[in-house]
Write a protein that holds these residues in place. Structure first.
Motif, mmCIF file in Angstrom:
data_model
loop_
_atom_site.group_PDB
_atom_site.id
_atom_site.type_symbol
_atom_site.label_atom_id
_atom_site.label_comp_id
_atom_site.label_asym_id
_atom_site.label_seq_id
_atom_site.Cartn_x
_atom_site.Cartn_y
_atom_site.Cartn_z
ATOM 1 N N CYS A 54 0.814 -1.203 0.000
ATOM 2 C CA CYS A 54 0.000 0.000 0.000
ATOM 3 C C CYS A 54 0.851 1.258 0.000
ATOM 4 O O CYS A 54 0.467 2.273 0.505
ATOM 5 C CB CYS A 54 -0.945 -0.008 1.189
ATOM 6 S SG CYS A 54 -0.089 -0.122 2.737
ATOM 7 N N ILE A 204 -16.811 -0.570 -8.530
ATOM 8 C CA ILE A 204 -15.805 -0.730 -7.472
ATOM 9 C C ILE A 204 -16.265 -1.668 -6.330
ATOM 10 O O ILE A 204 -15.496 -2.532 -5.906
ATOM 11 C CB ILE A 204 -15.308 0.646 -6.974
ATOM 12 C CG1 ILE A 204 -14.454 1.275 -8.081
ATOM 13 C CG2 ILE A 204 -14.492 0.530 -5.690
ATOM 14 C CD1 ILE A 204 -14.086 2.730 -7.871
ATOM 15 N N LYS A 208 -13.870 -4.899 -5.035
ATOM 16 C CA LYS A 208 -13.177 -4.994 -3.749
ATOM 17 C C LYS A 208 -13.290 -6.390 -3.151
ATOM 18 O O LYS A 208 -12.432 -6.832 -2.409
ATOM 19 C CB LYS A 208 -13.739 -3.951 -2.781
ATOM 20 C CG LYS A 208 -13.182 -2.564 -3.066
ATOM 21 C CD LYS A 208 -14.011 -1.469 -2.457
ATOM 22 C CE LYS A 208 -13.777 -1.312 -0.984
ATOM 23 N NZ LYS A 208 -14.470 -0.097 -0.468
ATOM 24 N N SER A 209 -14.368 -7.108 -3.546
ATOM 25 C CA SER A 209 -14.582 -8.421 -2.943
ATOM 26 C C SER A 209 -13.580 -9.457 -3.451
ATOM 27 O O SER A 209 -13.490 -10.542 -2.913
ATOM 28 C CB SER A 209 -16.007 -8.890 -3.236
ATOM 29 O OG SER A 209 -16.217 -8.899 -4.631
ATOM 30 N N ILE A 211 -10.241 -9.049 -3.666
ATOM 31 C CA ILE A 211 -8.920 -8.521 -3.366
ATOM 32 C C ILE A 211 -7.832 -9.593 -3.216
ATOM 33 O O ILE A 211 -6.690 -9.390 -3.578
ATOM 34 C CB ILE A 211 -9.007 -7.625 -2.115
ATOM 35 C CG1 ILE A 211 -7.674 -6.945 -1.868
ATOM 36 C CG2 ILE A 211 -9.479 -8.372 -0.906
ATOM 37 C CD1 ILE A 211 -7.750 -5.876 -0.831
ATOM 38 N N LEU A 254 -7.389 3.201 -4.202
ATOM 39 C CA LEU A 254 -7.666 1.781 -4.468
ATOM 40 C C LEU A 254 -6.455 0.853 -4.373
ATOM 41 O O LEU A 254 -6.609 -0.362 -4.418
ATOM 42 C CB LEU A 254 -8.324 1.611 -5.842
ATOM 43 C CG LEU A 254 -9.709 2.245 -5.994
ATOM 44 C CD1 LEU A 254 -10.272 1.976 -7.380
ATOM 45 C CD2 LEU A 254 -10.675 1.719 -4.932
ATOM 46 N N GLU A 256 -4.805 0.178 -1.911
ATOM 47 C CA GLU A 256 -5.019 -0.593 -0.690
ATOM 48 C C GLU A 256 -5.795 -1.889 -0.959
ATOM 49 O O GLU A 256 -5.637 -2.884 -0.266
ATOM 50 C CB GLU A 256 -5.799 0.315 0.287
ATOM 51 C CG GLU A 256 -6.249 -0.373 1.500
ATOM 52 C CD GLU A 256 -6.961 0.572 2.470
ATOM 53 O OE1 GLU A 256 -7.174 0.126 3.588
ATOM 54 O OE2 GLU A 256 -7.301 1.711 2.106
ATOM 55 N N TYR A 257 -6.641 -1.855 -1.998
ATOM 56 C CA TYR A 257 -7.427 -3.055 -2.349
ATOM 57 C C TYR A 257 -6.759 -3.840 -3.472
ATOM 58 O O TYR A 257 -7.395 -4.669 -4.120
ATOM 59 C CB TYR A 257 -8.851 -2.646 -2.759
ATOM 60 C CG TYR A 257 -9.565 -1.907 -1.675
ATOM 61 C CD1 TYR A 257 -10.074 -2.569 -0.567
ATOM 62 C CD2 TYR A 257 -9.680 -0.520 -1.724
ATOM 63 C CE1 TYR A 257 -10.696 -1.888 0.449
ATOM 64 C CE2 TYR A 257 -10.304 0.181 -0.709
ATOM 65 C CZ TYR A 257 -10.808 -0.511 0.381
ATOM 66 O OH TYR A 257 -11.415 0.173 1.398
ATOM 67 N N ILE A 259 -5.922 -2.816 -6.372
ATOM 68 C CA ILE A 259 -6.507 -2.490 -7.675
ATOM 69 C C ILE A 259 -5.632 -1.435 -8.349
ATOM 70 O O ILE A 259 -5.354 -0.393 -7.752
ATOM 71 C CB ILE A 259 -7.953 -1.964 -7.529
ATOM 72 C CG1 ILE A 259 -8.858 -3.053 -6.957
ATOM 73 C CG2 ILE A 259 -8.491 -1.474 -8.887
ATOM 74 C CD1 ILE A 259 -10.261 -2.600 -6.609
#
Ligand SMILES: NC(=O)C1=CN([C@@H]2O[C@H](COP(=O)(O)OP(=O)(O)OC[C@H]3O[C@@H](n4cnc5c(N)ncnc54)[C@H](OP(=O)(O)O)[C@@H]3O)[C@@H](O)[C@H]2O)C=CC1
Ligand SMILES: CCCCCCCCCCCCCCCC(=O)[C@@H](N)CO
Length: 374
Positions: A54, A204, A208-209, A211, A254, A256-257, A259
């Motif tokens: 991140c 989005i 996120k699900s 990841i 994003l 952090e996810y 993406i």
């Protein structure tokens, strides 16, 4: 996780200060230490990368194999070509557009693309086979948030969470600003800019699900006309330029996810949309942009998919595009050290080239205006 990374950085800084005996302020030392870390070979960095994903976009590989790729504007032009390449990579594909006939025809073309390539390749060696491609079309108008949300929900029910979102929908009706009706400006603004806000807002949560499945990706098709505008493109460029702010801010939110966000900057490209815009294009717009020529949509798609898979932020499609992206790099992220060095070394020279190009454009415009007055 972010706290752990910062602590690790501070710890390294403290160790450095203790060894070197310097008493610089800790922020400066931390900065130098993080730079030396960036310059290390990727293989060394990768080990740390797992624990610190991140910080800043780093080089990565985004796989398309067995992944759900959603492409808005996938029923025509650049989006359609990208969808074909995605099935070759083994992706499950959902395409969005308004016209259902175009969607149906495109789905058939995309499904049969691996076979077409096999026939064209004229080789006995079979291409990698991923089974029959799964391709579905959904009718939605990107101007209408609820229709995009509905289409994406259906797509996710069918093929699972979205791994890669490519926003390729767009319209262009170039004309001198004063000759462009407000309705035409609103149409471009609502489709190109608001349409992207709608697609991202709806997609989005579905991204996120996933990841844990490796890096996901959002790729937005902008245009070279966002990097430099031309006579006749003022309103269009305004709608495409806004996408850069959107992508830069989103990348920070994003990462952090896991993406990655990218922007694709195509030059003029042979597509049904391009044929349409050429019918009414101002002759100066044609003159100023013709030196660059028009690319084939499959070539643009190949460059775009290549850049997307490499986790690039700014994706260019030809050499001219690379120079344009370099001279306009500003504060966009640059995951590749090699590209960063290229930018640093060539930016000044390219700025000189840009002045020469601009001088040529203004000269052409001046001559045209003088010709009109006679
Ligand atoms: N071709 C070029 O020279 C260049 C194009 N670009 C950009 O690349 C992207 C693709 O362009 P290109 O391939 O030429 O375009 P095309 O006109 O060939 O295709 C556009 C696609 O977007 C869909 N679309 C358009 N409006 C909407 C809407 N309101 N809602 C949902 N879908 C929509 C169309 O489907 P439907 O009509 O059925 O809705 C179609 O699938 C665009 O963003 C364009 O601005 C950038 C640089 C150069
Ligand atoms: C270092 C400096 C190098 C400078 C080279 C600059 C060349 C710029 C040419 C810009 C062409 C714009 C194409 C827009 C295409 C588009 O978006 C429409 N066709 C949409 O349909």
């Amino acid at each position: 996780m972010r706290k752990r990374v910062c602590e690790a950085g501070r710890a390294r800084g403290a160790k450095f200060r203790a060894i070197s005996g310097y008493s610089w302020c800790s922020a400066e030392v931390d900065w130098i230490v993080s730079c030396t870390r960036w310059l290390r070979w990727p293989s060394d960095r990768d080990k740390e990368e797992e624990a610190c994903d991140c910080t800043c976009p780093r080089p990565t590989r985004i796989s398309l194999r067995s992944r759900h790729v959603v492409i808005t504007g996938g029923s025509s032009g650049i989006g359609l070509s990208m969808a074909k390449l995605a099935v070759l990579e083994g992706s499950r594909v959902s395409i969005l557009g308004r016209n259902t006939d175009k969607l149906t025809a495109a789905c058939q073309e995309i499904v049969s693309y691996p076979e077409t390539v096999q026939n064209l390749a004229d080789t006995a060696e079979p291409l990698a086979v991923f089974g029959k491609p799964q391709v579905y079309g959904y009718s939605a108008d990107v101007k209408d948030f609820s229709s995009v949300e509905k289409a994406l929900t259906e797509a996710v029910e069918k093929l699972g969470p979205i791994d890669v979102l490519i926003c390729s929908h767009g319209v262009s009706t170039p004309a001198r600003f004063e000759d462009t009706p407000l309705d035409s400006m609103y149409h471009m603004l609502d489709t190109n800019l608001k349409g992207n806000l709608h697609c991202l807002k709806a997609a989005i949560p579905h991204m996120k699900s996933r990841i844990s499945e490796g890096p996901g990706c959002i790729s937005i098709v902008s245009s070279q006309a966002a990097q430099v505008s031309l006579y006749g493109y003022s309103a269009y460029s305004a709608t495409k330029g806004g996408l850069r702010g959107l992508a830069e801010g989103l990348q920070q939110e994003l990462l952090e996810y896991n993406i990655r966000v990218s922007l694709i900057f195509p030059p003029d490209t042979e597509t049904p949309g391009f044929v349409e815009e050429n019918k009414t294009k101002h002759e100066l717009t044609v003159k100023l942009s013709e030196s660059s020529g028009a690319m084939e949509s499959m070539d643009v798609a190949k460059a775009a998919i290549h850049g997307l898979k490499a986790g690039q932020f700014s994706i260019t499609c030809n050499f001219e595009g690379l120079t344009l992206s370099t001279v306009t790099a500003g504060m966009s992220p640059q995951p590749s050290l090699a590209h960063a060095l290229f930018e640093i070394c060539t930016m000044g020279i390219l700025r000189i080239v840009a002045f020469v190009v601009l001088a040529g454009w203004y000269k052409t415009i001046g001559e045209f205006n003088r010709g009109q007055r006679k």
